[in-house]
Design an enzyme around this catalytic site. Structure first.
Site, PDB file in Angstrom:
ATOM      1  N   THR A 168      21.348 -31.927  69.203  1.00  0.00           N
ATOM      2  CA  THR A 168      20.272 -32.074  69.514  1.00  0.00           C
ATOM      3  C   THR A 168      19.597 -30.365  69.389  1.00  0.00           C
ATOM      4  OG1 THR A 168      21.039 -31.215  71.710  1.00  0.00           O
ATOM      5  CG2 THR A 168      20.811 -33.304  71.387  1.00  0.00           C
ATOM      6  N   THR A 220      24.083 -32.459  74.384  1.00  0.00           N
ATOM      7  CA  THR A 220      23.780 -32.149  75.279  1.00  0.00           C
ATOM      8  C   THR A 220      21.901 -32.774  75.410  1.00  0.00           C
ATOM      9  OG1 THR A 220      25.140 -30.058  75.642  1.00  0.00           O
ATOM     10  CG2 THR A 220      22.845 -29.521  76.995  1.00  0.00           C
ATOM     11  N   HIS A 269      32.851  -9.600  79.476  1.00  0.00           N
ATOM     12  CA  HIS A 269      33.523  -8.699  78.217  1.00  0.00           C
ATOM     13  C   HIS A 269      31.503  -8.332  77.632  1.00  0.00           C
ATOM     14  CE1 HIS A 269      37.330  -9.061  78.034  1.00  0.00           C
ATOM     15  NE2 HIS A 269      37.077 -10.750  78.435  1.00  0.00           N
ATOM     16  N   GLY A 326      28.958  -6.839  74.544  1.00  0.00           N
ATOM     17  CA  GLY A 326      28.972  -6.945  73.030  1.00  0.00           C
ATOM     18  C   GLY A 326      27.118  -6.739  73.046  1.00  0.00           C
ATOM     19  N   CYS A 353      24.799 -23.283  71.619  1.00  0.00           N
ATOM     20  CA  CYS A 353      24.757 -23.440  72.630  1.00  0.00           C
ATOM     21  C   CYS A 353      24.152 -22.626  73.617  1.00  0.00           C
ATOM     22  CB  CYS A 353      25.739 -24.305  73.388  1.00  0.00           C
ATOM     23  SG  CYS A 353      26.959 -25.870  72.643  1.00  0.00           S
ATOM     24  N   LYS A 372      31.495 -15.912  67.289  1.00  0.00           N
ATOM     25  CA  LYS A 372      32.918 -15.311  67.606  1.00  0.00           C
ATOM     26  C   LYS A 372      33.547 -15.732  66.769  1.00  0.00           C
ATOM     27  CE  LYS A 372      34.224 -18.828  69.948  1.00  0.00           C
ATOM     28  NZ  LYS A 372      33.920 -19.777  71.503  1.00  0.00           N
TER      29      LYS A 372
HETATM   30  C1  UDX Z   1      29.963 -21.939  75.108  1.00  0.00           C
HETATM   31  C2  UDX Z   1      30.577 -22.281  76.212  1.00  0.00           C
HETATM   32  O1  UDX Z   1      31.435 -21.524  76.526  1.00  0.00           O
HETATM   33  C3  UDX Z   1      31.342 -23.985  76.237  1.00  0.00           C
HETATM   34  O2  UDX Z   1      32.283 -23.913  77.150  1.00  0.00           O
HETATM   35  C4  UDX Z   1      30.406 -25.053  76.004  1.00  0.00           C
HETATM   36  O3  UDX Z   1      30.166 -26.443  75.343  1.00  0.00           O
HETATM   37  C5  UDX Z   1      28.990 -24.490  74.188  1.00  0.00           C
HETATM   38  O4  UDX Z   1      28.610 -23.075  74.452  1.00  0.00           O
HETATM   39  P1  UDX Z   1      30.304 -21.534  72.734  1.00  0.00           P
HETATM   40  O5  UDX Z   1      28.984 -21.527  72.160  1.00  0.00           O
HETATM   41  O6  UDX Z   1      31.616 -21.827  71.607  1.00  0.00           O
HETATM   42  O7  UDX Z   1      31.311 -21.964  73.661  1.00  0.00           O
HETATM   43  O8  UDX Z   1      31.398 -20.114  72.346  1.00  0.00           O
HETATM   44  P2  UDX Z   1      31.629 -18.813  73.983  1.00  0.00           P
HETATM   45  O9  UDX Z   1      33.010 -18.443  73.624  1.00  0.00           O
HETATM   46  O10 UDX Z   1      31.242 -19.360  74.885  1.00  0.00           O
HETATM   47  O11 UDX Z   1      30.800 -17.881  73.465  1.00  0.00           O
HETATM   48  C6  UDX Z   1      29.553 -17.956  73.782  1.00  0.00           C
HETATM   49  C7  UDX Z   1      29.181 -16.485  72.609  1.00  0.00           C
HETATM   50  O12 UDX Z   1      29.161 -15.330  74.266  1.00  0.00           O
HETATM   51  C8  UDX Z   1      29.833 -15.675  71.723  1.00  0.00           C
HETATM   52  O13 UDX Z   1      28.653 -15.217  70.438  1.00  0.00           O
HETATM   53  C9  UDX Z   1      30.483 -14.044  71.967  1.00  0.00           C
HETATM   54  O14 UDX Z   1      31.041 -13.849  71.452  1.00  0.00           O
HETATM   55  C10 UDX Z   1      30.113 -14.357  74.042  1.00  0.00           C
HETATM   56  N1  UDX Z   1      30.767 -13.697  74.403  1.00  0.00           N
HETATM   57  C11 UDX Z   1      31.025 -14.852  75.118  1.00  0.00           C
HETATM   58  C12 UDX Z   1      30.278 -12.616  74.925  1.00  0.00           C
HETATM   59  O15 UDX Z   1      29.472 -11.745  74.427  1.00  0.00           O
HETATM   60  N2  UDX Z   1      31.621 -11.570  76.161  1.00  0.00           N
HETATM   61  C13 UDX Z   1      31.997 -12.721  77.253  1.00  0.00           C
HETATM   62  O16 UDX Z   1      32.761 -12.572  78.089  1.00  0.00           O
HETATM   63  C14 UDX Z   1      31.766 -13.591  76.260  1.00  0.00           C
END
Ligand code: UDX
Length: 436
Positions: A86, A123, A255, A257, A264, A325
């Site tokens: 989607t 989603t 965190h 960044g 997502c 990530k």
């Molecule tokens: C996310 C949701 O966590 C998950 O539940 C959903 O189903 C899909 O979207 P994902 O996109 O795989 O998962 O990664 P996630 O670990 O959540 O990180 C998303 C982004 O946020 C990354 O770019 C990460 O670097 C950033 N991030 C995450 C931060 O900058 N700081 C943080 O503290 C946590």
């Protein structure tokens, strides 16, 4: 139970494989023949730790199969998961593009002979399950089925663990029969006492957006606080620890960044903003998080420029990490896709390394980027190094070696991996996020 999954993208593949691991008989269907042929041989089109082993195991044990043929996969299934893409609509309005969902509903309709539950795993905007219901009814008035919503909360890089040990399972159902099917699917998780929350279909659909939006807000919040810390000379790492110990706040997702990316958060925050508009409502706090996230990426470009003495022109920059990530090869909306083109445009030379993302990067970064085999090659004779993604292998770099091979020892740590005091001691000009 016989289960069919439509779509072998990230969500479909992880869901199908994990359900097979639970003991169900799972058929994964996709239109792309080449992809299905590869999957039959156990070849996985994405990088997700542990997925290849689990796919191979379940194929061998006879619980997982792949096909392009819906005609047998649908009538035999008690549960049909729709897990197609989607993406954000190409119209550029932030809406989720539901073309693939609608097409899937149309295609499965003629084969719904026995009772089955059609479960949306993708989603999707509120109201999509009803659309699927209407499409199927009009295509095949005799079809015997219920629709349900079962959003996924998987994180890339940790998807198998998230599926096998979820914090909760959300099911949006309207009939007892459908509820029972969903409970039977997740029965193996009862042993782990994972809660199943049963809601209306609309609530389940909205829950996914609300969860992702909340996490995006949390990240943008800490990024703004980090910027405040820089201005007033405070330390965001200590601050995050201190506020995170408050059980009401929680320590996760604090965190700072270069801004969130991935498949997502960027897509779902925009989609939520559009959905609520249709109902005459607002999610101002989510709009602000989106705005802060774009500003954070722009701020990183300025930070890098400042560390290079005001100009990137002619400077060689080593970049460590490209994916959004660690533990994924996914480049979708990765901060690198905003930051690197901006640096190249101003005349920088980029030498980049990523443990898994270099193939994907070549599809979405400008061709001038030079890819190298390891972190040390990236920083050789460089004027600066940017730690863009916190892969484990960048957490224990030989810093003395790096210092000695760089032309100028400028270290820009966009993930706060290293200790500022130690970096100074080693002789680096060091900059991170929200710490002195
Ligand atoms: C996310 C949701 O966590 C998950 O539940 C959903 O189903 C899909 O979207 P994902 O996109 O795989 O998962 O990664 P996630 O670990 O959540 O990180 C998303 C982004 O946020 C990354 O770019 C990460 O670097 C950033 N991030 C995450 C931060 O900058 N700081 C943080 O503290 C946590």
């Amino acid at each position: 139970m016989n289960i069919t999954i439509i779509g072998t993208g990230y969500v479909g593949l992880v869901t199908g494989t994990c359900l097979a691991e639970f003991g169900h008989h799972v058929t994964c269907v996709d239109k792309i023949e080449e992809k299905i042929n590869q999957l039959k041989k156990g070849k996985i089109p994405i990088y997700e730790p542990g997925l290849d082993t689990l796919v191979a195991k379940n194929i061998t044990e006879g619980r997982l199969c792949f096909t392009t043929d819906l005609t047998t996969a649908i009538p035999e299934a008690k549960a049909i998961f729709i897990a197609v893409g989607t993406p954000t609509s190409r119209r550029g309005d932030g809406y989720a593009d539901l073309t693939y969902i609608h097409a899937a509903a149309k295609e499965i309709a003629p084969y719904l002979d026995n009772y089955s539950v059609i479960i949306n795993k993708s989603t999707v905007p509120v109201g999509t399950a009803r659309q699927v219901e209407r499409i199927i009814q009009s295509e095949n008035p005799k079809a015997n089925f219920d629709v349900a919503s079962n959003p996924e909360f998987l994180r890339e890089g940790a998807a198998i663990n998230d599926f096998m040990r979820p914090d909760r399972i959300v099911i949006g159902v309207e009939s007892e029969e459908a509820k029972q099917v969903l409970h039977d699917i997740y029965k193996p998780l009862y042993l782990l006492e994972r809660p199943i929350i049963s809601t209306s279909i609309e609530t389940a659909e909205l829950t996914k957006y609300a969860a992702n939006a909340f996490l995006a807000v949390k990240i943008s919040f800490i990024n703004e606080i980090a910027n405040v810390c820089e201005a007033i000379g405070a330390d965001v790492a200590d601050l995050a620890k201190a506020i995170g110990m408050d059980g009401r706040i929680g320590s996760k997702f604090l965190h700072p960044g270069p801004g969130y990316g991935g498949s997502c958060f960027p897509k779902d925050t925009l989609a939520l903003m559009r959905i609520v508009q249709e109902y005459g409502e607002n999610v101002r706090i989510v709009s602000a998080a989106v705005e802060v996230n774009s500003a954070q990426k722009a701020r990183m470009i300025k930070k890098i420029r400042d560390m290079l003495g005001g100009s990137e022109s002619g400077k060689t920059i080593g970049v460590l990490g490209l994916t959004f990530k660690p533990e994924t090869d996914d480049m979708r909306d990765a901060p690198a896709t905003t930051i690197i083109p901006a640096l190249l445009e101003r005349g920088a030379k980029i030498r980049a390394h990523d443990p898994k993302g270099m193939e994907e990067s070549q599809k979405c970064l400008p061709p001038e980027v030079q890819y190298v085999k390891n972190a040390y090659e990236a920083v050789e004779n460089a004027d600066a190094v940017i730690l863009m993604t916190e892969w484990n292998q960048y957490r224990a770099l030989d810093l003395e070696k790096i210092h000695s091979t760089m032309r100028k020892a400028v270290f820009i740590d966009l993930r706060n991996v290293y200790e500022p005091a130690r970096m100074k001691e080693l002789g680096f000009e060091y900059s991170c996020i929200g710490r002195k």
